[in-house]
Design an enzyme around this catalytic site. Structure first.
Site, PDB file in Angstrom:
ATOM      1  CD  GLU A 156      -2.304   1.467   2.766  1.00  0.00           C
ATOM      2  OE1 GLU A 156      -2.416   2.634   3.214  1.00  0.00           O
ATOM      3  OE2 GLU A 156      -2.619   0.460   3.428  1.00  0.00           O
ATOM      4  NE  ARG A 191      -0.098   8.571   5.094  1.00  0.00           N
ATOM      5  CZ  ARG A 191       0.061   7.854   6.200  1.00  0.00           C
ATOM      6  NH1 ARG A 191       1.166   7.985   6.901  1.00  0.00           N
ATOM      7  NH2 ARG A 191      -0.882   7.012   6.605  1.00  0.00           N
ATOM      8  CB  THR A 218      -3.379   8.452   2.403  1.00  0.00           C
ATOM      9  OG1 THR A 218      -2.513   7.652   3.208  1.00  0.00           O
ATOM     10  CG2 THR A 218      -3.826   9.649   3.217  1.00  0.00           C
ATOM     11  CE  LYS A 261      -5.421   2.142   6.756  1.00  0.00           C
ATOM     12  NZ  LYS A 261      -4.721   3.086   5.852  1.00  0.00           N
TER      13      LYS A 261
END
Length: 226
Positions: A53, A57, A81, A141
């Site tokens: 993953e 960011r 994210t 998640k």
């Protein structure tokens, strides 16, 4: 989506879920330089981790996803994210095979469904779980896992919904020492591990350390899921 698109999307989701389940550990990565993407992913693969993953960011994230998807097709690469529809579009175009978020944004969930990008929203309450189920997301998640009580909270909170076949990917506060507690639960598809390839370790280009960390984590999975 058309009926055919929906069918293909569901099949892809099933395929990705199986790959995630088989791996047991998702390496959660923040990367500063796209030039490090390939050696980092190769080190993880050598250590037995084939699902990544890559969090959106940093400015290098999208390019890194594209490099890994093109150069290492055996790696299942996802975007983390993912907070906006535009980010979902960029991730899919770069080759991401799935996406996750720390929270649950119905607009982003529906958009990912419309473009055929398997998506796991972040949950931490029963209300989050119910909304996720209503939106058609049965893999979620759990974030931040340890801060909200860890596996005990997960077991209690998920009890009313287990008959629906929901699964979780816990992330947040997990490490080499406590990951086994989660992996033994039938509710857990896999765990997310940000400690396996830390941002500073990637920047230092310490690929041996990353491979060793990946090997240690994947060994726990093999031991618990023979």
């Amino acid at each position: 989506m058309s009926v055919i698109q929906t069918f293909l999307s569901n099949m892809l989701t099933l395929e990705i879920s199986e790959k995630i389940r088989d791996c047991g550990v998702i390496a959660v990565i923040a990367i500063d330089d796209a030039k490090d993407a390939l050696p980092m992913a190769s080190a993880l693969q050598k250590g037995g981790i084939s699902v990544i993953e890559l969090t959106l960011r940093t400015p290098a994230a999208i390019d890194s996803i594209q490099i890994i998807s093109e150069e290492l097709p055996a790696i299942t690469i996802g975007a983390g994210t993912v907070l906006t529809c535009d980010q979902a579009n960029q991730a899919l175009s770069a080759g991401a095979q799935f996406a996750v978020a720390p929270g649950l944004n119905p607009k982003v969930v529906r958009h990912c469904q419309s473009i055929g990008l398997p998506f796991a929203p972040g949950v931490m309450t029963p209300s989050d779980i119910e909304l996720s189920i209503e939106l058609g997301c049965k893999t979620m998640k759990l974030f931040p896992a340890e801060s909200i009580g860890g596996i005990n909270t997960l077991n209690t909170m998920s009890a009313p919904y287990r008959h629906l076949g929901i699964k979780f990917i816990p992330l947040g506060g997990l490490n080499q020492n406590n990951m086994g507690t989660y992996l033994q639960s039938p509710l857990v598809e896999a765990i997310g591990g940000s400690w396996i390839a830390k941002q500073e370790t990637i920047s230092a280009k310490d690929w041996n350390a990353i491979e060793a960390s990946a090997l240690a984590a994947s060994s726990v999975v093999k031991k618990l899921r023979k």
